[in-house]
Design a protein around this motif. Structure first.
Motif, mmCIF file in Angstrom:
data_model
loop_
_atom_site.group_PDB
_atom_site.id
_atom_site.type_symbol
_atom_site.label_atom_id
_atom_site.label_comp_id
_atom_site.label_asym_id
_atom_site.label_seq_id
_atom_site.Cartn_x
_atom_site.Cartn_y
_atom_site.Cartn_z
ATOM 1 N N TYR A 181 4.963 5.364 2.756
ATOM 2 C CA TYR A 181 4.452 6.734 2.685
ATOM 3 C C TYR A 181 5.509 7.654 2.084
ATOM 4 O O TYR A 181 6.703 7.551 2.380
ATOM 5 N N TYR A 182 5.033 8.588 1.240
ATOM 6 C CA TYR A 182 5.910 9.630 0.695
ATOM 7 C C TYR A 182 5.137 10.939 0.677
ATOM 8 O O TYR A 182 3.936 10.951 0.393
ATOM 9 N N GLU A 209 0.806 11.878 12.945
ATOM 10 C CA GLU A 209 -0.028 10.869 13.608
ATOM 11 C C GLU A 209 -0.135 9.599 12.771
ATOM 12 O O GLU A 209 -0.390 8.512 13.317
ATOM 13 N N LYS A 210 0.059 9.703 11.473
ATOM 14 C CA LYS A 210 -0.073 8.542 10.589
ATOM 15 C C LYS A 210 1.220 7.719 10.491
ATOM 16 O O LYS A 210 1.193 6.587 10.006
ATOM 17 N N LEU A 211 2.319 8.277 10.941
ATOM 18 C CA LEU A 211 3.621 7.595 10.796
ATOM 19 C C LEU A 211 3.656 6.174 11.357
ATOM 20 O O LEU A 211 4.220 5.274 10.722
ATOM 21 N N PRO A 212 3.085 5.893 12.531
ATOM 22 C CA PRO A 212 3.196 4.541 13.095
ATOM 23 C C PRO A 212 2.562 3.453 12.233
ATOM 24 O O PRO A 212 2.857 2.265 12.428
ATOM 25 N N TYR A 213 1.711 3.821 11.295
ATOM 26 C CA TYR A 213 1.030 2.826 10.472
ATOM 27 C C TYR A 213 1.800 2.470 9.203
ATOM 28 O O TYR A 213 1.356 1.623 8.429
ATOM 29 N N PHE A 214 2.968 3.073 9.024
ATOM 30 C CA PHE A 214 3.754 2.813 7.813
ATOM 31 C C PHE A 214 5.082 2.147 8.159
ATOM 32 O O PHE A 214 5.713 2.446 9.175
ATOM 33 N N SER A 262 10.218 11.781 2.903
ATOM 34 C CA SER A 262 9.823 13.158 2.625
ATOM 35 C C SER A 262 10.810 13.783 1.654
ATOM 36 O O SER A 262 12.012 13.476 1.683
ATOM 37 N N PHE A 263 10.297 14.680 0.821
ATOM 38 C CA PHE A 263 11.166 15.406 -0.100
ATOM 39 C C PHE A 263 11.912 16.537 0.612
ATOM 40 O O PHE A 263 12.845 17.118 0.064
ATOM 41 N N ASP A 264 11.487 16.850 1.835
ATOM 42 C CA ASP A 264 12.054 17.972 2.584
ATOM 43 C C ASP A 264 13.135 17.463 3.534
ATOM 44 O O ASP A 264 12.870 16.682 4.447
ATOM 45 N N ARG A 265 14.347 17.912 3.322
ATOM 46 C CA ARG A 265 15.497 17.462 4.103
ATOM 47 C C ARG A 265 15.307 17.746 5.593
ATOM 48 O O ARG A 265 15.725 16.953 6.455
ATOM 49 N N PHE A 266 14.654 18.850 5.926
ATOM 50 C CA PHE A 266 14.503 19.230 7.327
ATOM 51 C C PHE A 266 13.504 18.342 8.060
ATOM 52 O O PHE A 266 13.607 18.164 9.267
ATOM 53 N N VAL A 315 0.874 -1.171 0.000
ATOM 54 C CA VAL A 315 0.000 0.000 0.000
ATOM 55 C C VAL A 315 0.915 1.226 0.000
ATOM 56 O O VAL A 315 1.701 1.424 0.930
ATOM 57 N N PHE A 316 0.831 2.006 -1.064
ATOM 58 C CA PHE A 316 1.711 3.163 -1.253
ATOM 59 C C PHE A 316 0.877 4.435 -1.231
ATOM 60 O O PHE A 316 -0.024 4.611 -2.054
ATOM 61 N N VAL A 317 1.175 5.318 -0.274
ATOM 62 C CA VAL A 317 0.407 6.556 -0.107
ATOM 63 C C VAL A 317 1.320 7.754 -0.323
ATOM 64 O O VAL A 317 2.393 7.845 0.289
ATOM 65 N N ILE A 318 0.911 8.660 -1.193
ATOM 66 C CA ILE A 318 1.585 9.943 -1.341
ATOM 67 C C ILE A 318 0.713 11.012 -0.697
ATOM 68 O O ILE A 318 -0.454 11.166 -1.039
#
Length: 337
Positions: free
Chosen positions: A107-108, A121-126, A131-135, A80-83
């Motif tokens: 996730y991207y 909040e969604k991070l634990p499910y992946f 991320s494209f952002d270095r920071f 499952v790939f989510v952008i």
């Protein structure tokens, strides 16, 4: 295509055809891909509602993702790939993760995490997060940095340009969507170029998706108030039109969002097409393809453009660096085990 390849459920925003390019690249390397827009509707009203008042859009989003997830349980997706997934309710994501315990969830985001509602909040499910952002990645070790990409159209353009005898007829090219202070900054950059070379040829196309939202923004947003209606493009350029304009241009203009540090798609496309670029994003200095001969960083309030930069040709970068920013390498990284 290898019809026995892993089956991918791809959920992501419809964005100038990039979702089709990603789907096509995945299929070429053997994946079976079903794509769904991350938003329940492409209407400007629903897009605005999701961004400003996601709670009001929740019933529509819930019903939409219920249909997707119901079909997904029958399809036996391995990935499952989510952008971005801004319209994907957290509760639905949790339910789906529980229902597909053997699938890899990836996730991207090509928006900074701070600009995507409920992203953290969604991070634990992946299982993997990019991320494209270095920071974003410096602030949270769960996130891996991965810049955007250039597609094969720009790679082909680079090959064509290397053998081209006729010079480009556009000196500076500005293409993009209207947001934040992009219009006023672009005007300043173009004025700075004209002070150096009076007859410099500039082509601009700044797109906005809705006349009624634009009218509302002109009332409430000082940045939009100064934009003449006649300077706005109401129809987005397609891929072929964009590539054709880039082919005719010597230097691209890139005005990044002031609340982001990730590199725009235009920056990566300039790498793919081997075109010089003027950018407002100083973080580009931290990337291995940065060459001051090819990339001019300007202040968004007071841009200054040296005459030499406007006149000197593009300087090629090494093949090893060039190739790592292609879409095929982007896909290879994200879907690596």
């Amino acid at each position: 295509m290898n019809i026995q390849g892993p089956c991918v459920l791809f959920i992501g925003p419809k964005t100038f055809g990039y979702e089709n390019e990603i789907k096509r690249e995945l299929e070429q390397v053997g994946y079976r891909v079903d794509w769904h827009d991350e938003r329940p509707s492409a209407s400007s009203f629903v897009k605005a509602l999701i961004r400003v008042h996601p709670g009001l859009a929740a019933p529509l989003s819930n019903a939409y993702f219920d249909r997707i997830f119901s079909n997904a349980l029958k399809a036996d997706y391995q990935i499952v790939f989510v952008i971005k997934g801004e319209a994907l309710p957290l509760r639905k994501l949790a339910e789906f993760r529980k229902s597909l315990p053997n699938a890899r969830f990836i996730y991207y985001t090509w928006d900074s995490f701070k600009n995507v509602k409920n992203a953290y909040e969604k991070l634990p499910y992946f299982d993997k997060v990019y991320s494209f952002d270095r920071f974003d990645c410096l602030l949270d070790k769960r996130i891996k940095h991965l810049p955007l990409f250039y597609t094969k159209d720009y790679e082909k353009l680079s090959a064509i340009n290397s053998g081209k005898s006729s010079p480009p007829d556009i000196d500076l090219l500005l293409l993009g969507s209207l947001h934040s202070d992009r219009y006023s900054v672009a005007q300043k950059i173009c004025s700075a170029a004209k002070r150096v070379i009076q007859d410099v040829c500039i082509y601009k196309s700044l797109y906005f998706q809705s006349r009624w939202i634009f009218a509302l923004r002109k009332i409430i947003d000082p940045q939009f108030r100064v934009m003449p209606w006649g300077d706005v493009a109401w129809k987005a350029l397609n891929t072929q039109e964009t590539v054709a304009l880039v082919a005719r241009s010597r230097i691209l203009i890139d005005v990044h969002h002031p609340k982001q540090t990730g590199l725009t798609m235009r920056m990566l496309e300039s790498i793919g097409a081997q075109k010089k670029i003027i950018t407002t994003n100083p973080d580009v200095k931290n990337y291995d393809f940065y060459r001051e001969e090819n990339i001019l960083i300007v202040d968004r309030e007071n841009p200054k453009i040296p005459e030499d930069f406007l006149k000197q040709p593009y300087q090629p970068i090494g093949e090893e660096i060039y190739s790592q920013y292609s879409l095929r390498m982007w896909v290879k990284e994200i879907f690596s085990v």
